[in-house]
Motif scaffolding. Structure first.
Motif, PDB file in Angstrom:
ATOM      1  N   ARG A   1    -114.687 -27.754   8.637  1.00  0.00           N
ATOM      2  CA  ARG A   1    -114.367 -28.463   7.398  1.00  0.00           C
ATOM      3  C   ARG A   1    -115.643 -28.781   6.641  1.00  0.00           C
ATOM      4  NH1 ARG A   1    -110.751 -33.257   9.745  1.00  0.00           N
ATOM      5  NH2 ARG A   1    -112.491 -33.266  11.242  1.00  0.00           N
ATOM      6  N   PRO A   2    -115.580 -28.875   5.327  1.00  0.00           N
ATOM      7  CA  PRO A   2    -116.805 -29.131   4.551  1.00  0.00           C
ATOM      8  C   PRO A   2    -117.331 -30.536   4.809  1.00  0.00           C
ATOM      9  CG  PRO A   2    -114.889 -29.181   3.128  1.00  0.00           C
ATOM     10  CD  PRO A   2    -114.401 -28.706   4.461  1.00  0.00           C
ATOM     11  N   ASN A   3    -118.614 -30.708   4.556  1.00  0.00           N
ATOM     12  CA  ASN A   3    -119.207 -32.038   4.580  1.00  0.00           C
ATOM     13  C   ASN A   3    -118.757 -32.804   3.337  1.00  0.00           C
ATOM     14  OD1 ASN A   3    -120.453 -31.256   6.894  1.00  0.00           O
ATOM     15  ND2 ASN A   3    -122.506 -31.036   5.999  1.00  0.00           N
TER      16      ASN A   3
ATOM     17  N   ASN B   1    -119.902 -25.228   5.205  1.00  0.00           N
ATOM     18  CA  ASN B   1    -119.721 -24.870   6.624  1.00  0.00           C
ATOM     19  C   ASN B   1    -118.980 -23.536   6.779  1.00  0.00           C
ATOM     20  OD1 ASN B   1    -121.085 -27.128   7.619  1.00  0.00           O
ATOM     21  ND2 ASN B   1    -119.238 -28.392   7.548  1.00  0.00           N
ATOM     22  N   ASN B   2    -119.474 -22.530   6.032  1.00  0.00           N
ATOM     23  CA  ASN B   2    -119.016 -21.137   6.150  1.00  0.00           C
ATOM     24  C   ASN B   2    -117.590 -20.905   5.655  1.00  0.00           C
ATOM     25  OD1 ASN B   2    -121.500 -20.267   7.403  1.00  0.00           O
ATOM     26  ND2 ASN B   2    -120.767 -21.259   9.287  1.00  0.00           N
ATOM     27  N   SER B   3    -116.987 -21.882   4.968  1.00  0.00           N
ATOM     28  CA  SER B   3    -115.660 -21.692   4.388  1.00  0.00           C
ATOM     29  C   SER B   3    -115.679 -22.287   2.994  1.00  0.00           C
ATOM     30  CB  SER B   3    -114.584 -22.387   5.237  1.00  0.00           C
ATOM     31  OG  SER B   3    -113.313 -22.220   4.647  1.00  0.00           O
ATOM     32  N   PRO B   4    -115.498 -21.471   1.933  1.00  0.00           N
ATOM     33  CA  PRO B   4    -115.648 -21.965   0.557  1.00  0.00           C
ATOM     34  C   PRO B   4    -114.727 -23.146   0.275  1.00  0.00           C
ATOM     35  CG  PRO B   4    -115.468 -19.573   0.604  1.00  0.00           C
ATOM     36  CD  PRO B   4    -115.142 -20.039   1.990  1.00  0.00           C
ATOM     37  N   ILE B   5    -115.234 -24.075  -0.532  1.00  0.00           N
ATOM     38  CA  ILE B   5    -114.424 -25.230  -0.950  1.00  0.00           C
ATOM     39  C   ILE B   5    -113.413 -24.749  -1.990  1.00  0.00           C
ATOM     40  CG2 ILE B   5    -114.485 -27.469  -2.114  1.00  0.00           C
ATOM     41  CD1 ILE B   5    -117.251 -27.902  -0.914  1.00  0.00           C
ATOM     42  N   THR B   6    -112.132 -25.049  -1.762  1.00  0.00           N
ATOM     43  CA  THR B   6    -111.060 -24.608  -2.671  1.00  0.00           C
ATOM     44  C   THR B   6    -110.742 -25.648  -3.730  1.00  0.00           C
ATOM     45  OG1 THR B   6    -109.407 -25.458  -1.134  1.00  0.00           O
ATOM     46  CG2 THR B   6    -110.036 -23.142  -0.893  1.00  0.00           C
ATOM     47  N   ASN B   7    -110.843 -26.933  -3.395  1.00  0.00           N
ATOM     48  CA  ASN B   7    -110.551 -27.971  -4.380  1.00  0.00           C
ATOM     49  C   ASN B   7    -111.120 -29.300  -3.904  1.00  0.00           C
ATOM     50  OD1 ASN B   7    -108.192 -27.517  -2.474  1.00  0.00           O
ATOM     51  ND2 ASN B   7    -107.684 -29.545  -3.264  1.00  0.00           N
ATOM     52  N   PHE B   8    -111.213 -30.231  -4.870  1.00  0.00           N
ATOM     53  CA  PHE B   8    -111.653 -31.595  -4.587  1.00  0.00           C
ATOM     54  C   PHE B   8    -110.498 -32.547  -4.899  1.00  0.00           C
ATOM     55  CE2 PHE B   8    -115.682 -29.429  -5.517  1.00  0.00           C
ATOM     56  CZ  PHE B   8    -116.453 -29.810  -4.413  1.00  0.00           C
TER      57      PHE B   8
ATOM     58  N   ASN C   1    -111.315 -27.130   2.269  1.00  0.00           N
ATOM     59  CA  ASN C   1    -111.394 -25.673   2.434  1.00  0.00           C
ATOM     60  C   ASN C   1    -110.277 -25.222   3.359  1.00  0.00           C
ATOM     61  OD1 ASN C   1    -112.235 -26.324   5.011  1.00  0.00           O
ATOM     62  ND2 ASN C   1    -114.348 -25.646   4.746  1.00  0.00           N
ATOM     63  N   GLU C   2    -110.305 -23.934   3.761  1.00  0.00           N
ATOM     64  CA  GLU C   2    -109.208 -23.412   4.566  1.00  0.00           C
ATOM     65  C   GLU C   2    -109.135 -24.068   5.944  1.00  0.00           C
ATOM     66  OE1 GLU C   2    -109.487 -19.198   4.791  1.00  0.00           O
ATOM     67  OE2 GLU C   2    -108.862 -18.865   2.706  1.00  0.00           O
ATOM     68  N   ILE C   3    -110.242 -24.636   6.406  1.00  0.00           N
ATOM     69  CA  ILE C   3    -110.236 -25.278   7.724  1.00  0.00           C
ATOM     70  C   ILE C   3    -109.598 -26.651   7.643  1.00  0.00           C
ATOM     71  CG2 ILE C   3    -111.668 -25.939   9.688  1.00  0.00           C
ATOM     72  CD1 ILE C   3    -111.616 -22.938   9.038  1.00  0.00           C
ATOM     73  N   GLY C   4    -109.793 -27.367   6.555  1.00  0.00           N
ATOM     74  CA  GLY C   4    -109.216 -28.694   6.419  1.00  0.00           C
ATOM     75  C   GLY C   4    -109.942 -29.517   5.385  1.00  0.00           C
ATOM     76  N   ARG C   5    -109.737 -30.832   5.458  1.00  0.00           N
ATOM     77  CA  ARG C   5    -110.312 -31.780   4.509  1.00  0.00           C
ATOM     78  C   ARG C   5    -111.566 -32.402   5.091  1.00  0.00           C
ATOM     79  NH1 ARG C   5    -106.044 -34.286   1.051  1.00  0.00           N
ATOM     80  NH2 ARG C   5    -107.170 -36.256   1.251  1.00  0.00           N
ATOM     81  N   SER C   6    -112.547 -32.629   4.225  1.00  0.00           N
ATOM     82  CA  SER C   6    -113.764 -33.308   4.654  1.00  0.00           C
ATOM     83  C   SER C   6    -113.494 -34.798   4.822  1.00  0.00           C
ATOM     84  CB  SER C   6    -114.868 -33.099   3.620  1.00  0.00           C
ATOM     85  OG  SER C   6    -114.603 -33.882   2.449  1.00  0.00           O
ATOM     86  N   GLN C   7    -114.458 -35.495   5.403  1.00  0.00           N
ATOM     87  CA  GLN C   7    -114.418 -36.945   5.384  1.00  0.00           C
ATOM     88  C   GLN C   7    -114.582 -37.409   3.932  1.00  0.00           C
ATOM     89  OE1 GLN C   7    -113.864 -39.054   7.932  1.00  0.00           O
ATOM     90  NE2 GLN C   7    -113.500 -37.257   9.229  1.00  0.00           N
ATOM     91  N   PRO C   8    -114.013 -38.574   3.555  1.00  0.00           N
ATOM     92  CA  PRO C   8    -114.196 -39.058   2.185  1.00  0.00           C
ATOM     93  C   PRO C   8    -115.674 -39.345   1.907  1.00  0.00           C
ATOM     94  CG  PRO C   8    -112.408 -40.232   3.284  1.00  0.00           C
ATOM     95  CD  PRO C   8    -113.109 -39.445   4.346  1.00  0.00           C
ATOM     96  N   SER C   9    -116.029 -39.177   0.659  1.00  0.00           N
ATOM     97  CA  SER C   9    -117.386 -39.524   0.254  1.00  0.00           C
ATOM     98  C   SER C   9    -117.566 -41.046   0.282  1.00  0.00           C
ATOM     99  CB  SER C   9    -117.649 -39.002  -1.158  1.00  0.00           C
ATOM    100  OG  SER C   9    -116.859 -39.729  -2.087  1.00  0.00           O
TER     101      SER C   9
END
Length: 1116
Positions: free
Chosen positions: A622-624, A649-656, A701-709
């Motif tokens: 999942r993204p940072n 983390n090797n998987s493009p971010i799809t949305n915020f 991203n495709e792996i999941g959601r990052s922790q909230p900022s």
């Protein structure tokens, strides 16, 4: 004119009552304050009105009261002063009004029976207790009597009388034998409410000599025993069945009076053989569903918590196979007085106004009388500030000397209510109850509540200052509560300091200082991160925190929201968690929780344990979380948010995903705001007024959601008028004289500002009337009382806050409460369509008499009599409901040749209206059912006798029976098989066939041919020719059918099924020429039926009776 004056008086009472609510002081429940304030006496504990005492124990009559100064106590007995000092057996407890009468040292309880009343008095007034009636319990012995044995004929009824001694309270009755075993009871034998033992009919097993009635007096814990009663049952004549008769109650009608709230017990016990069954109904109504119980094998009807609506006629019906008997009990529910509005204590300041209201109801309606300090108000000392108006005392411009205790007495013939309520006029300078220099600590950007609990009379005004010599606090950034509390919705670091609360009234002023400290929030600046670790490796999670230097944080780690395993492999450091020698069971979510005395924060990370890969692989995760959130372009209704994305983390971010927190209304709760593509790092956000916004961003991203900022800086939008009004506004009455207005309240941030309220307006529709409006707090319901029954109202609910009103709301139509319809449908007509169907018509009731939403009509119909049987039996009523304003309906499923009754009722949301007069109609005759049985007796070769039973449902007057029959081939074959000539013929045929076979065998051995076919044609026997399918006669045997099987219908089936078309003639028409086939018991073999099609045979089609053809085929 009288009506107008009545309305004005009611409005005046309402205004005065509102004045009481507004003017009356609330005394804080502060122990120190309550000790210092003067207060009239209040009765806190007293003995029950009807007090039955044990004559063997001391009598304790309770009377406890409170007041300032502490009250003194005195007693009256039977209306005169009771001087306890002159009676050595009577003492009063210290600091109490409770009396103790010493019975155990020689006193007699009977001497002290009477009516007692306690008075508690101090300089502010006098409170009185209820009239306490003291009676000594009694458990007298049974009167001696000579009991003759009861000799009873089997099947007769019997009553064994108990007649217990009159005790106080009444005893509990039960029947036992000499072995102290309870006598078994059943539908046949049971105990009545009066204690007698009733036998609906006696049986030989009832013979015994130890029927013993016991009376248990619970108050004195004693049991009295009646002399044994002997019963001997004899059978000198045959037992005959008997119709029911009522043993209790006697006659056809009786009356019963019960009080509201009590338990209603009605009893019917009947004699008869077989034992009658009891059934209860309420004439013109239904038994209450949740309060009705049947006891004593349905002989007792029990209704709990009765009310006036339970009045009416209750019928018990006792029935057995020989008939029935009934009894009607007319029940009247009266009511001792009960409170509608009991008077409440009133604390006033000098010069203020107020009211005491005492409202009670009962049946009959109770009388209301007032006393002042225990003296009837008519002879009490005059008070110019006091005016009595029926059930209300109005106080105007009271002074300290107006303090007193008032008693309201509501009484009727069934009881009384007595309530004390004091009027306490206080003149007190302000007092501040909050401790001086109290320290309040809050986290920055959260609300701060600074208390200033106060009291004074008149009610003081409260002001707040910052600092000792600061200016008075005003503005939207502060909220001032009625209890003196100062609220700072969003406390900042510069809010730290000293705050001064000042309370003042005309008698003085006082101030108090409190301290506020605003602390920095605790933050996790380095959160644990998602880890993928190989089995048997080592992993470490970081949790580095930043906190206020004056707060002491504690750090705790959890695994899957539970404590860490008790394992030495888990090492907890100052700012990290390390796991040594990782195994598969260590897989899970690890959470770091940081707590201080003021706040708590947490962060989590997932640990995934994998096997060591053969070759290094790309780790997709999942993204940072995004970081460096920034707010720009702040406007009243919008703001621009920007951020920097974290590592993909090797998987493009799809949305915020953008979320917001409202620190003002829902701190700590994050809501979804919007969503933008993964290529976008700036967004324009729409805002609402009066919201303290914080934003955070989550990458996906495709792996999941990052922790909230990390949250953005806070942005508090300005207050504004509400943009919208409440939704789902409705007006539905819950009672015939009210209108309940409901709506869905606005959510937190929809208020757009502080002080959210609602303006509720209503007026009667189609009436030239002005709008009536009231402003209510942030609630979702308002009840309008005193409305006409079921009239339309125009309703609107408008939101408002401290800045103003929302836009003008739309109007909705509601209705005041419904009541039961007033009239029954008229001109009820019934058109009988056929023997099982009828059509009922009625005229619609006038809509004004419906008094509610017309839901439809209910048709009640029931069978009164079967005209063919001329017998009557009870049949449950059937109900058909026709929705809407229909004026006709079909009644299906009627029984032919029967007499019916029906009535029609109109239905609204409240219930059913009165029934129309019963309409009687009759159904015509219908087709009868088949005879109940058919059997044949006395069969001979040339005659038989038929017997049959009447049809179960004649459905009319029977005029005749039609008998049909048909001869079968099976019977002809059986008759021929018994004839000598037939036996001889069969022997000749068999011999001929044997000769032919021998000749054929010889010819075949010689190589020649023999025309078997021609020989068979030459020797064809008429008995083995096929039968014609149509008429059952023998047909010709042709060459074209040599090798065809016999037709399926060429022979009568083995089950002897008779075709309908061949059975139109009666048995009489056939005379003696047909021999039927019978079983050994004489019953007919075959099927008596009028069906058009032949029933299939029960067995295999080849299981036919033997015939010459079959015999020959088998032989060949």
């Amino acid at each position: 004119m009288m009506k107008k004056r009545s309305i004005s008086a009611s409005k005046a009472s309402l205004v005065l009552f509102l004045c009481q609510v507004i003017s009356a002081l609330d005394v804080p429940l502060d122990s120190k304050l309550l000790e210092e304030l003067s207060q009239p006496p209040t009765i806190t504990q007293q003995s029950p009105k009807d007090y039955i005492v044990d004559p063997r124990e001391n009598i304790v009559i309770q009377c406890e009261a409170k007041g300032k100064p502490p009250p003194s106590f005195s007693w009256t007995r039977n209306g005169t002063h009771f001087d306890i000092d002159k009676d050595a057996q009577v003492t009063m407890k210290p600091n109490s009004g409770t009396l103790v009468i010493n019975i155990m040292n020689g006193g007699k309880a009977e001497v002290y029976e009477g009516v007692y009343q306690c008075t508690a008095r101090n300089e502010r007034g006098a409170a009185i207790s209820n009239n306490i009636v003291i009676r000594s319990s009694r458990s007298p012995l049974w009167t001696k009597e000579k009991l003759e044995p009861n000799h009873v004929q089997e099947g007769d009824s019997l009553v064994l009388h108990c007649r217990p001694p009159v005790g106080l309270p009444p005893p509990i009755i039960f029947w036992m034998d000499n072995a102290f075993q309870r006598l078994p009871q059943s539908e046949r034998v049971s105990q009545g409410l009066n204690g007698d033992l009733y036998f609906s009919n006696v049986q030989p097993e009832d013979t015994r000599e130890d029927y013993i009635c016991y009376a248990r007096f619970n108050h004195t814990q004693t049991i009295q025993q009646k002399q044994p009663i002997s019963v001997k049952v004899f059978s000198t004549k045959p037992v005959t069945e008997k119709q029911p008769i009522l043993l209790t109650p006697t006659g056809s009608t009786s009356t019963k009076v019960e009080l509201r709230g009590n338990v209603l017990l009605l009893e019917c016990i009947a004699a008869g053989l077989p034992t009658p069954v009891i059934r209860w109904i309420k004439e013109g109504g239904e038994l209450p569903a949740n309060r009705t119980f049947f006891e004593n094998f349905k002989k007792t009807l029990k209704i709990i918590d009765v009310s006036e609506a339970d009045s009416g006629n209750y019928k018990c019906v006792a029935r057995n196979i020989l008939g029935s008997v009934h009894h009607v009990i007319s029940v009247t529910v009266k009511a001792a007085p009960y409170w509608i509005t009991a008077p409440r204590n009133l604390v006033l300041s000098p010069g203020e106004d107020g009211t005491l209201i005492c409202r009670a109801n009962g049946n009959p309606k109770p009388n209301i009388s007032w006393l002042a300090n225990g003296v009837p108000i008519a002879i009490a000392p005059e008070d110019p500030s006091r005016k009595v108006d029926g059930d209300t005392i109005i106080f105007s411009h009271v002074q300290e000397r107006s303090s007193a205790v008032y008693q309201c007495n509501a009484s009727n013939e069934y009881g009384y209510l007595l309530a004390n309520a004091f009027v306490n006029v206080l003149a007190e300078p302000p007092r501040i109850l909050t401790p001086a220099n109290k320290l309040y600590q809050v986290i920055a950007d959260s609300p701060a509540l600074l208390d200033c609990a106060y009291f004074g009379s008149p009610k003081p005004e409260v002001e707040w200052f910052k600092g000792v010599k600061g200016s008075i606090l005003r503005g939207n950034e502060y909220i001032f509560h009625d209890n003196g509390t100062l609220e700072i919705p969003v406390a900042q670091k510069d809010s730290t300091g000293t705050y001064t609360c000042v309370a003042r009234n005309e008698l003085g002023k006082i101030q108090n200082e409190v301290q506020l400290e605003v602390k920095d929030p605790t933050m996790i600046i380095k959160q644990p991160e998602y880890k993928v670790i190989q089995r048997y490796g080592q992993v470490s999670f970081e949790c580095i925190i930043k906190h206020d230097s004056t707060l002491l944080p504690t750090v705790m780690w959890l695994k899957d929201n539970d404590e860490l395993p008790d394992d030495e492999r888990f090492l907890v450091g100052k700012d990290n968690l390390t796991i040594m020698n990782v195994t598969d069971k260590d897989d899970g979510t690890y959470t770091c929780i940081v707590n201080t005395t003021l706040d708590s924060v947490s962060a989590s990370a997932v640990l995934t344990v994998v096997a060591a890969p053969p070759t290094p692989a790309i780790i997709y995760a999942r993204p940072n979380p995004p970081f460096d959130l920034e707010l720009t372009g702040q406007l009243e209704r919008s703001v621009e948010l920007s951020w920097i994305p974290g590592d993909e983390n090797n998987s493009p971010i799809t949305n915020f995903v953008i979320e917001y927190e409202d620190g003002l209304h829902e701190p700590g709760v994050w809501h979804y705001q919007t969503e933008v593509p993964g290529t976008q790092t700036t967004v324009q956000l729409k805002l609402s007024p009066y919201v303290n916004y914080s934003f955070r961003v989550i990458a996906v991203n495709e792996i999941g959601r990052s922790q909230p900022s990390e949250p953005s800086e806070q942005y508090l939008t300005k207050s504004a008028n509400p943009d919208e009004n409440p939704s789902n506004v409705q007006g539905i009455g819950s009672e015939p004289d009210n209108l309940v207005i409901t709506w869905e309240s606005l959510k937190g941030f929809q208020s757009n500002g502080p002080g959210l309220q609602y303006k509720v307006s209503w007026r009667q529709k189609d009436v030239d009337d002005e709008w009536t409006s009231v402003i209510v707090a942030n609630v979702s319901k308002y009840i309008v009382s005193g409305t006409p029954t079921f009239v339309p109202y125009e309703i609107k609910v408008q939101a408002l806050n401290d800045l103003g009103y929302a836009p003008e709301p739309s109007e909705v139509i509601g209705h005041s409460g419904e009541d039961l319809p007033m009239v029954a449908p008229g001109n009820v007509q019934v058109h009988v369509i056929n023997s099982t169907l009828a059509k009922v018509h009625w005229d619609p009731v006038p809509l004004k008499t419906v008094r509610g939403h017309l839901q439809g009509y209910k048709v009640y119909y029931w069978k009164v009599q079967n005209l063919s049987r001329r017998s009557r039996r009870h049949v449950e009523k059937k109900i058909l409901t026709f929705r809407g304003n229909k004026t006709f309906g079909m009644l299906p499923g009627l029984e032919p040749y029967s007499s019916y009754k029906l009535n029609v009722r109109v239905v609204n949301g409240k219930g059913e209206g009165p029934a129309s007069p019963d309409k009687v109609f009759k159904t015509p005759e219908g087709v009868p059912s088949s005879p109940s049985f058919l059997k044949i007796t006395n069969p001979t070769l040339d005659s038989l006798t038929l017997e049959w039973g009447s049809p179960t449902h004649p459905n009319g007057v029977l005029t005749s029976y039609i008998l049909k029959f048909q001869p079968t081939m099976a019977s002809r074959q059986v008759d021929i098989a018994t004839q000598g000539w037939f036996i001889g013929l069969m022997c000749a045929v068999a011999l001929l066939i044997l000769i032919l076979l021998i000749v054929c065998f010889i010819r075949r051995n010689k190589g020649g041919k023999y025309p078997v076919k021609e020989k068979e044609d030459a020797h064809a026997d008429p008995e083995i020719q096929p039968m014609k399918e149509d008429d059952g006669t023998f047909g010709e045997y042709s060459d074209a059918e040599d090798h065809k099987p016999l037709k399926k219908g060429s022979r009568t089936p083995s089950d002897r099924t008779v075709k309908k078309e061949d059975s139109d003639d009666s048995l009489v028409d056939y005379g003696e020429g047909v021999n039927g086939q019978f079983n050994e018991d004489g019953s007919f073999i075959g099927q008596y039926s009028g069906k058009k099609e032949k029933e299939p045979a029960e067995g295999n089609e080849s299981s036919e009776a033997p015939s010459p053809v079959n015999a020959m085929n088998s032989f060949v």
